[in-house]
Design an enzyme around this catalytic site. Sequence first.
Site, PDB file in Angstrom:
ATOM      1  CG  HIS A 186       1.189  20.196  -4.383  1.00  0.00           C
ATOM      2  ND1 HIS A 186       1.393  20.036  -3.025  1.00  0.00           N
ATOM      3  CD2 HIS A 186       2.218  20.957  -4.823  1.00  0.00           C
ATOM      4  CE1 HIS A 186       2.476  20.689  -2.658  1.00  0.00           C
ATOM      5  NE2 HIS A 186       2.997  21.265  -3.734  1.00  0.00           N
ATOM      6  CB  CYS A 198       2.189 -22.650  -9.621  1.00  0.00           C
ATOM      7  SG  CYS A 198       0.742 -23.675  -9.941  1.00  0.00           S
TER       8      CYS A 198
END
Length: 794
Positions: free
Chosen positions: A420, A751
């Site tokens: 919830h 990279c």
Amino acid sequence: METSPHILWFEDLKRGDVARVGGKNASLGEMVRNLGSKGVRVPAGFATTARAYWEFIDANNLREMIARRLSELAAGRTTLPEVGGAIRKAILGAAWPPDLERALKSAYATLCRRAERDNADVAVRSSATAEDLPEASFAGQQESFLNVRGEAMLLDACRRCYASLFTDRAIIYRQTKGFDHMKVALSIGVQLMVRSDLGGAGVMFSIDTETGFDRIVLINAAWGLGENVVQGAVDPDEYQVFKPLLSTPGLVPIVEKKLGTKKQKMVYASESGRTTQNVPTSDTERASFVLTDADILTLARWACAIEDHYGLPMDIEWAKDGESGDIFIVQARPETVQSRKGTAAFLSYKIKSKGRSLVKGLSIGSAIVAGRVQRIESPRDIARFTDGSILVTATTDPDWVPIMKRAAAIVTDHGGRTSHAAIISRELGLPAVVGTGNATQILKDEQEITVSCAGGDEGFVYEGKADFETVTIDPKQIPATRTQIMFNLANPAAAFRWWRLPADGVGLLRMEFIVSNHVRVHPMALAQYDALKDAKAKQAISALTSGYADKRDYFVDCLSRGLGRIAAAFFPKPVIVRMSDFKTNEYANLIGGAQFEPKEENPMLGFRGASRYYSPKYQQGFALECRAIRRLREEMGFSNVVVMIPFCRSTKEADRVLEVMAEHGLKRGENGLQVYVMCEIPSNVILAKAFAERFDGFSIGSNDLTQLTLGVDRDSADLAPLFDEQDEAVTWLIRTVIERAHESGAKVGLCGQAPSNHPQFAEFLVRCGIDSISVTPDSFIAVKEHVAAAEARQ
């Protein structure tokens, strides 16, 4: 099946019947009618109509009283508790109209005959005629009652359902969403109970609840009845499944299996006067997954079938019968948050500096918020809550919504992603960290903290006010480029966060992060567990590998799923996985690692990368890495994964590594497997053509290549001015390897952060004709813009 103005059976309903039986019951009917042929099971049952509700209200002369009391509330002449309490009391004291009572008893008798048992146990659920719409979840606003047996209990539970339309939280929710109280009726769903009290239950979403990534099914599971998962009263198991590969026979695309603590379960009550109760779970239950892989795949396929039928992402409740082993869907409604965001601009948060970490848990949302703690034990304490504080509590249920709406962020001890607290936090747009375990013990009232959900799946609470920045990103404004711009990634928890950005894949996936943060154990300590001398390490490994008959399987499972999450985020674009490249001192820090690592004066140039893979000192560890890659590609289905070998010093070493990989089922060229090599040693450039005969591509590691070319320790502060990727010697090597690789038909990428730090370096790479540039996600847009500008000038 007989029908009446008061009763409709699920098989006679469709999703357009919301006005007659509410969203929940209309959806159940829709699935019964249309999805049974696809294997989706829904327990039999019936619904009372909206007409039945109004007949009940009018037979007891309650309509005028309800309208009057709600008008008084709207005018400020009375309080919410007084109005809600008065209406509920009147409904609970009302009598059943004879026709409606007979219809309920008759339908229940028919349901019992269908179940072939007297006084069948049923679930009695509320279904408001305005609920479960795409713009409002109505999560938990009305009541449900489980294990209801016999006519008397059924009538009592139905009356209580009617009364729950006027709980304080339900009244506030309708006011917030703009619904007219007197135009909302309540339908009651009566459904045969699934004996999940003897099995398990939970919730699943056909979309990632935090990022909106729409190719994942998220499943939460706990032992016993499902209310504990919905209310966040337990920390459930979590599973994630990649949807596009579910339809391929033989594949098991489960990319996450996280064991929850599951300290209690809801079962049928043994004492009179109660229908359910919570009891502690056993040690075995806490240490075991609720669902098997077959169960997980079944549920994921059903989620896809339900989503396809409805045409939008869905929030689904399920239950597994402990007697028969059968799984059922007991509720399905539209997902109300991520599915409505679309692909418009989104905010990205980044912490620059922070205090020490106080607690951590599951992150809900992606924002960062700083504020003061306000611990609240009960929603009855709403009056002392200060607007804009950070709500800290054990768990929440629908009664907490009025407080949650006033909070800046939420932290709970218990709950999973489908609890919830998580659902309402998303709907309110609040960051939340749930399932911390001990927040209410650690965090103090008025303490200044920072709640960060910006790091992916894991959320953190830091001491003090962190320094952070917020950036608005609009994917539509990012320029297109011929040069591929890819990501450098390592953290599986953050993989889905960047799915909206138009990256061309992952140019560097560092395996070491997953090994150090998720596996945590040295692979040789698993392969040679019995020979391990460190008793403390042995104890830690035993705890981590609980449930594994073969401790090596733990490594393969953790590594393959961690890699799988990142591969899933970009599938079918290439994801280049660099095999492990720890240095010996880093390997030694893993649990059980000290026994298997030599002490070196210079680990940067020592026993690292390719040299380990064929060495007797690590060959068993590398075999586990290969097993994980093979599972990732062949069993899970991520054929987009490319393998990359780091720090390969010579062609002889390359041959030995490729031979070992083939022995472990990873032969270059078979099943489409591509193998790249890192270009980070001058020898990789000098012998580029020879390396290109052995590998499909190169990835330039600019940091190591600069270090080894210039003879500069990249970590030395004194030598920092000399460390320059744009030095003439380094750029000559980069230009040369690109030319020679392309002559041999091999691809080349780079990279590193240099293209984002230096626009002129990005332009240099473009002029050289590099195929791809791989950067961290926070640098992606800047590099895209630099490259687009450079391409335009060509």
